[in-house]
Write a protein that holds these residues in place. Structure first.
Motif: not given
Ligand SMILES: [Zn+2]
Length: 100
Positions: A61-66, A71-78, A80-81, A89-93
């Motif tokens: 879950x999102x730590x900002x709004x729970x 179904x959230x957009x997931x990207x791979x960066x370096x 990190x997920x 709309x906050x991003x969780x790494x």
């Protein structure tokens, strides 16, 4: 001043863990607003009884709004997920481990 133990009795911790498990399993099938309530409650229980949420739960879950990340957009960066919360709309790494 004598130091008072903050540790709760074991049976209470056990119940707390069980309740967290139940809340998270209910959350999986609940609509977002209800799921947010479950997660908040689970976190509260965890804090009160000094119980960790358990492996893999924090990344559900999102730590900002729970809001749960399903179904959230997931990207791979370096290495990190990066997941973008659908609600705030906050991003969780998160670090990639074997269990995602
Ligand atoms: Zn969010």
């Amino acid at each position: 001043m004598p130091e008072r133990s903050r540790k709760k009795p074991e049976y209470q911790t056990k119940i707390a863990k069980e309740r967290i498990e139940i809340l998270f399993s209910e959350m999986e099938n609940a609509p977002d607003d209800l799921a947010r309530r479950y997660i908040r409650l689970a976190k509260k229980i965890g804090m009160r009884y000094n119980v960790k949420l358990g492996p893999g739960k924090k990344r559900k879950f999102c730590k900002y709004c729970f809001t749960p990340f399903r179904g959230a957009k997931t990207r791979l960066k370096n290495r990190f997920l990066v997941r973008e919360c659908r609600f705030c709309k906050k991003a969780a790494k998160m670090k990639i481990k074997s269990k995602v």
